[in-house]
Structure formats: structure tokens, C-alpha cells
Design a protein around this motif. Structure first.
Motif, PDB file in Angstrom:
ATOM      1  N   SER A   1      61.932-131.555   0.401  1.00 39.51           N
ATOM      2  CA  SER A   1      62.229-132.883   1.099  1.00 39.51           C
ATOM      3  C   SER A   1      61.184-133.101   2.047  1.00 39.51           C
TER       4      SER A   1
ATOM      5  N   HIS B   1      61.462-138.807  -2.271  1.00 40.44           N
ATOM      6  CA  HIS B   1      62.795-138.567  -2.178  1.00 40.44           C
ATOM      7  C   HIS B   1      63.369-139.213  -1.204  1.00 40.44           C
ATOM      8  N   ASN B   2      62.834-138.945   0.209  1.00 39.18           N
ATOM      9  CA  ASN B   2      63.375-139.677   1.290  1.00 39.18           C
ATOM     10  C   ASN B   2      63.169-140.990   1.690  1.00 39.18           C
TER      11      ASN B   2
ATOM     12  N   GLY C   1      65.437-142.689  -0.769  1.00 36.79           N
ATOM     13  CA  GLY C   1      66.613-142.283  -0.517  1.00 36.79           C
ATOM     14  C   GLY C   1      67.373-141.648  -2.006  1.00 36.79           C
TER      15      GLY C   1
ATOM     16  N   ARG D   1      68.264-135.732  -0.689  1.00 37.45           N
ATOM     17  CA  ARG D   1      68.273-135.294   0.622  1.00 37.45           C
ATOM     18  C   ARG D   1      68.683-133.790   0.672  1.00 37.45           C
TER      19      ARG D   1
ATOM     20  N   ASP E   1      74.552-137.223   7.180  1.00 42.91           N
ATOM     21  CA  ASP E   1      72.645-137.068   7.085  1.00 42.91           C
ATOM     22  C   ASP E   1      72.222-136.828   8.391  1.00 42.91           C
TER      23      ASP E   1
ATOM     24  N   ILE F   1      69.403-135.576   8.766  1.00 44.01           N
ATOM     25  CA  ILE F   1      67.886-135.189   8.518  1.00 44.01           C
ATOM     26  C   ILE F   1      67.104-136.292   9.618  1.00 44.01           C
TER      27      ILE F   1
ATOM     28  N   SER G   1      59.528-138.453   6.651  1.00 37.72           N
ATOM     29  CA  SER G   1      59.616-139.264   5.812  1.00 37.72           C
ATOM     30  C   SER G   1      60.884-140.413   5.982  1.00 37.72           C
ATOM     31  N   MET G   2      61.731-140.153   6.794  1.00 39.31           N
ATOM     32  CA  MET G   2      62.836-140.993   7.017  1.00 39.31           C
ATOM     33  C   MET G   2      62.294-142.343   7.361  1.00 39.31           C
TER      34      MET G   2
END
Lengths: 168, 415
Positions: B218, B224-225, B228, B231, B259, B261, B268-269
Motif C-alpha cells: 500500500s 490502491h490508495n 480507493g 487499504r 481508516d 491511514i 498516496s492518500m
């Protein structure tokens, strides 16, 4: 195997059409080579098919593609992912395209085939032949401009060096 | 440490008792590379050779590699699958120089020596010479000059080979729990949808480690992030075989915990990027559970992959100390309908050399390779989740499976 036996020789003599198809193919190459990828989807119809496939899979009749965009929105997503998410060493392509032939009419469009080679230059300045192969296109006219309805890039290579992120 | 098998000194001694750090020389040392061929690839390992589905008919063959060794995989007239080293017993030329085909027998074109589909030498050109002169001596026994055979074991259509006479069966090699996870994915007869091949600019072990490194997924693979998809807070975990050599990392759809993260500033968010067409993220639950991702390794060089509906086996082939080739055989099931066939092709945008969530694995090993070669005695460290191969149910933030790889490597290598 790509319709060469059914080539319409009338199309060879249609120099205006040829010039327009050449311009579309050149625009495609320039948009990629100049890193203006956001402009790439506009060269395709909304319902376009874009596939990058190895010659091995193509000739074995296997459907797997390296990139498979069903609609220009998926192609736009590829560009968004490349800009925002994917990680790779910066590099550029230089396309050389040649041996264009407009093979035949199909529906309201034209089947065309051309060859390409791509030299890839990495950010450290090293260049290498990254890929060569052929484009198999279905080109249509939309609002007075030519667009790709289909562009299938067949790569002679079987081994992709490191990764493939920029459309071929 | 002395080399017990050959009496040669081992190229170097492992610096620690455990496997929580690795000297960079393992990626750059040519003597070690040669020793790996003997002790790992021609040693006590089962190596992936291909799929039964690739050679369905008698006489069908494909060529592949086990380490540097070129291999012929062929189905004989009785339907049995045989594997032989692709090297003529006479002068050592490749017997099959095409990637695949169908043959009645195997003929080395150099001097027209002929083998049957089990590798037995059946014909030698000018065996009796010409005009009573030349030819083979009477004491030449063809039975002694077949192609070198590998033992073969087949599980769920995957064909494995080993050079070792002492190996237990494949199922015992990876253990019941990991056999069950292969069986979970390969539930029906397989169809090959195509191949990818990718040249990785790094030692083979860097990609082998990468597959066992559930920690990076991740963090490096930002698709991925960004969009979405998965996660690290999703349910799942990793499992290791008892030996530690093989592993499974999986993610499942249930238990979407809060969440956190974003609070850890993972770069990456981003909620602002949306896909215009999310077809490729669709997941048809076809395996009877909620698992979205399952990455399973078989030591040394096989990965069995389920990412949503993208199924594949990945075979890693060393191509020199600083180069390797990754061959992806992308799979569907024989009974896929048109919709499923189409979905698989779209989901496969996520994986492969151009895969939106896998492409980074193509370059990151090269970055280690380039940085590692400067100092073979400097070390990487693997401190996440302990120092050994303890399992980690419920968390993928661990390097236990990578340590398990090095445990296997050391046990094979005697280092």
C-alpha cells in the motif's frame, strides 16, 4: 492476415485521405512524445478500443493485452493514474512511424496499418529501442475530423524492459 | 564456512544467526549466483515449469527454464507430462529452439540425434558410419545418453519439476495450508488468456523478496490508495509454511476498519482522483469467499496470484546476477462466459508489466540493485514484525515472509 489481400487500390490513390490519416497518426505520436498525454483521449472516439498487445499473444490468438482501454474514458484513467499514482523513472518516447497503408473501407471508416518504432530515453540520458511493431487502426470521421475508433498496437517484443506506463 | 557439498569455500559467511538483515553482496556476487544454480535451482526445490493446459495433446511441448537450465516440457503419447533438460547429450546444443510446438519426437538439428518424448536416445545419425567406416564404437550404449530428466509433479494443472531425487511430493513441499490456498484459487480447469514477460533490472532475489513483502504494497503501489481500492486496514493477513520458505498474503473485503491511514500521512492518500470508468475494479466473487487479493509464493520463484478476477502464475527466471525475467501466464477458467472473459481482460489492466498496481515492482528492484553494488558488505534490514518467521494473522505490516525466503535460501545454500 491483416487484410492485405483485400486492399482497395482506389484508397492508395486517395491522397487527401492519406494525408488526413497521416496527420492523425502524427498527432498521436507527437502528443505522446511531447508528454501532452491529456490530449490523447481526444484523438479517439468515446467508444474507442485501445489495446497494446504482444505479437506472441496476437499470433497465438490469445486475448490478453498489456493495456486494454474500452472507451476513451479508460484511456484518460490511464493518464490520470500515470500522473497521480504510478511511480517510475522519468522517461520519454520518440516514435517513428512508417509504412502507412489504408487497407479498406469498413462501415463508415477505414482500416489502416502502419509500423512504429519507439526509442525510449531515460532521465539519465540513455536511449534504447524500447519497442517496434505495427498499429492496426479503424479510423472514422467525427464532426469533420478523423478519430481512432480502434487502435491496436502489436509489439514485436515479448519482453517489456522494466515496465510500460506511457501508451505505446 | 566450508562448502560441505563440494569442499569449496562458500563465497561468504552470513553475518548473523538470524535472517533479519541481508548483506547486499547476495545480489551482486557472481560466485553466489553460480552456487545458487547448483544448490537452489538444481537442488531441493520444486520449480514451476508450466501448465498442463499449455500442452493438452500428445507431442505438445513448451520450453522454459529452471534457473539457468533450459527445460523441455512435453506430453508424450501416453498422455504423461515429462520434463528434460533442453540440451543434447551429444554436443550440448538446444534440442528445442522454439518456444512451443507439437512433435512426434525430439530431434537435435546439429547432428540429427533423436530422442523420444521421454528423453530416451532413439537414433544417432550415421551410427554405423558410412561404407563400413566411422560411426559409433560397439560399446556405445544409447541407454546411457538420454536427455537429463527432471522429476515431475502436477498440482491443479500446475506442473513442477525438480532435479533432486530426494524431494518429497510437491504437496508435502509447501504443506497442507498452502496447498489449500492454491486449491482455493485454481478451482476449475484453466484456460491461458495470454502471456506477459518483463525484464527486471535486478537480481532475481529482489523480486522474490518483493512478492513476500506485504509491507510495501500500500506504500509503493499508490493506485490502491489513490483510487480507493485496497487499504492496509482491510482484513487479511499472511501465512507461512512451516518451513518458512513459502507464503500467502491475502486481503479480504470484510472488516473495513476505521481508516487511520490518512492520519499517518501515507503519501498516496487522495480522495480527489476518481476513475472515469471503474469497470476494471469490478469484482465478481467467483471463489466462494470475500478474498480480493491473494499472493502466494512457492520457493524459490513462483507466484500464484488472484487480484480481484485477475488470475495468474508468475515465474521468475534469473538471467544473470543483475537481471531477471518475469513471465506472467494469465489465466481464466475453461468455462468462463463472455462477460467473465471480458472482465478478466479489463481487470488485467491492474497487473502485468503495464499493470496499474504492479508496474512499480518492475523498477524498484533495479533501484536496490544499483545502490547495492557499491558495497557488498553493507546490509538491508527487515525489522517489521519481529526477527523470525512468526505468522501474522490480521496484519500485513510484517516482513516475516521475506525473512522466510532468506531462511530457505540459507538452508539450500548452506550459508
Amino acid at each position: 492476415m491483416h487484410g492485405n489481400l483485400t486492399v482497395s487500390h482506389d484508397l492508395d490513390a486517395d491522397l487527401v485521405l492519406r494525408a488526413r490519416v497521416e496527420a492523425l497518426c502524427a498527432a498521436y505520436a507527437h502528443v505522446i512524445d511531447d508528454d501532452r498525454l491529456e490530449e490523447l483521449p481526444a484523438l479517439f472516439t468515446d467508444d474507442a478500443l485501445y489495446r497494446v498487445q504482444t505479437r506472441e499473444n496476437h499470433e497465438l490468438g490469445l486475448p490478453l493485452a498489456l493495456m486494454y482501454c474500452d472507451g476513451s474514458a479508460m484511456l484518460a484513467d490511464r493518464v490520470t493514474a500515470m500522473r497521480t499514482a504510478n511511480i517510475f523513472e522519468p522517461h520519454v518516447y520518440c516514435h517513428s512511424t512508417s509504412a502507412l497503408r489504408i487497407l479498406r473501407r469498413e462501415g463508415a471508416g477505414w482500416r489502416a496499418r502502419s509500423n512504429f518504432s519507439i526509442i525510449r530515453t531515460m532521465s539519465d540520458g540513455e536511449s534504447m529501442v524500447f519497442a517496434c511493431g505495427k498499429y492496426l487502426d479503424l479510423i472514422v470521421e467525427v464532426d469533420g475530423a478523423l478519430r481512432f475508433r480502434e487502435r491496436v498496437a502489436i509489439l514485436d517484443l515479448r519482453r517489456v524492459d522494466t515496465l510500460l506506463v506511457i501508451p505505446v | 564456512m566450508d562448502d560441505q557439498q563440494t569442499g569449496r569455500p562458500a563465497p561468504f559467511a552470513w553475518p548473523d544467526a538470524d535472517v533479519s538483515s541481508v548483506p547486499y553482496g547476495v545480489y551482486t556476487d557472481r560466485d553466489l549466483y553460480a552456487l545458487e544454480q547448483e544448490r537452489i535451482f538444481r537442488g531441493p526445490t520444486w520449480n514451476f515449469l508450466g501448465l498442463e493446459a499449455e500442452i493438452p495433446n500428445p507431442g505438445d511441448f513448451k520450453t522454459t527454464f529452471v534457473g539457468d537450465a533450459p527445460i523441455i516440457l512435453v506430453r508424450d503419447a501416453d498422455g504423461a507430462v515429462n520434463a528434460m533438460v533442453n540440451r543434447c547429450a551429444h554436443k550440448g546444443a538446444l534440442v528445442c529452439f522454439k518456444p512451443r510446438g507439437n512433435v512426434r519426437e525430439l530431434t537435435c538439428v546439429y547432428h540429427n540425434w533423436v530422442y523420444d518424448l521421454a528423453g530416451n536416445l532413439t537414433g544417432v545419425a550415421f551410427k554405423r558410419g558410412v561404407g563400413g567406416k566411422g560411426g559409433l564404437r560397439d560399446d556405445f550404449d544409447q541407454k546411457d545418453h538420454g536427455l537429463q530428466r527432471l522429476r515431475v509433479d502436477i498440482h491443479r494443472g500446475l506442473v513442477f519439476g525438480t532435479f533432486s531425487a530426494a524431494m518429497p511430493a510437491f504437496a508435502d513441499y509447501i504443506g497442507a495450508e498452502l496447498i489449500a490456498s492454491i486449491d482455493r484459487v485454481l478451482i476449475k480447469p484453466l484456460r491461458v488468456l495470454g502471456y506477459h514477460s518483463q525484464i527486471l533490472p535486478n537480481n532475481w532475489k529482489l523480486y522474490a523478496e518483493n512478492n513476500k513483502d506485504s509491507y510495501h504494497a500500500s506504500l509503493l503501489h499508490l493506485f490502491h490508495n489513490t483510487f480507493g481500492v485496497v487499504r492496509p486496514t482491510m482484513g487479511g493477513g499472511i501465512k507461512l509454511s512451516d518451513s518458512g520458505w513459502h507464503h500467502l498474503s491475502y486481503t479480504q473485503r470484510e472488516a473495513l476498519a476505521d481508516d487511520h491511514i490518512g492520519k499517518e500521512k501515507v503519501r498516496s492518500m487522495s480522495e480527489s482522483y476518481k476513475l472515469r470508468d471503474s469497470t476494471m475494479m469490478q469484482h465478481t466473487l467467483e471463489l466462494g469467499d470475500l478474498v480480493t487479493n491473494s499472493i502466494q509464493t512457492v520457493f524459490p520463484t513462483l507466484v500464484v496470484q488472484q487480484i480481484l478476477n485477475a488470475l495468474a502464475v508468475r515465474q521468475l527466471i534469473p538471467r544473470g546476477v543483475d537481471r531477471s525475467e518475469l513471465i506472467w501466464t494469465v489465466l481464466g477458467f475453461e468455462d468462463d462466459d463472455a462477460d467473465m472473459a471480458e472482465l478478466r481482460l479489463k481487470v488485467n489492466n491492474l497487473v502485468g508489466p503495464a499493470g496499474l498496481i504492479s508496474m512499480e515492482d518492475g523498477c524498484v528492484g533495479g533501484w536496490v540493485q544499483r545502490a547495492a553494488k557499491a558495497d557488498p558488505t553493507a546490509r538491508s534490514i527487515m525489522p517489521m514484525g519481529g526477527r523470525g518467521i512468526e505468522p501474522s494473522q490480521g496484519s500485513r505490516v510484517t516482513e516475516a515472509a521475506v525473512r522466510g525466503f532468506w531462511k530457505g535460501w540459507r538452508e539450500c545454500m548452506g550459508i
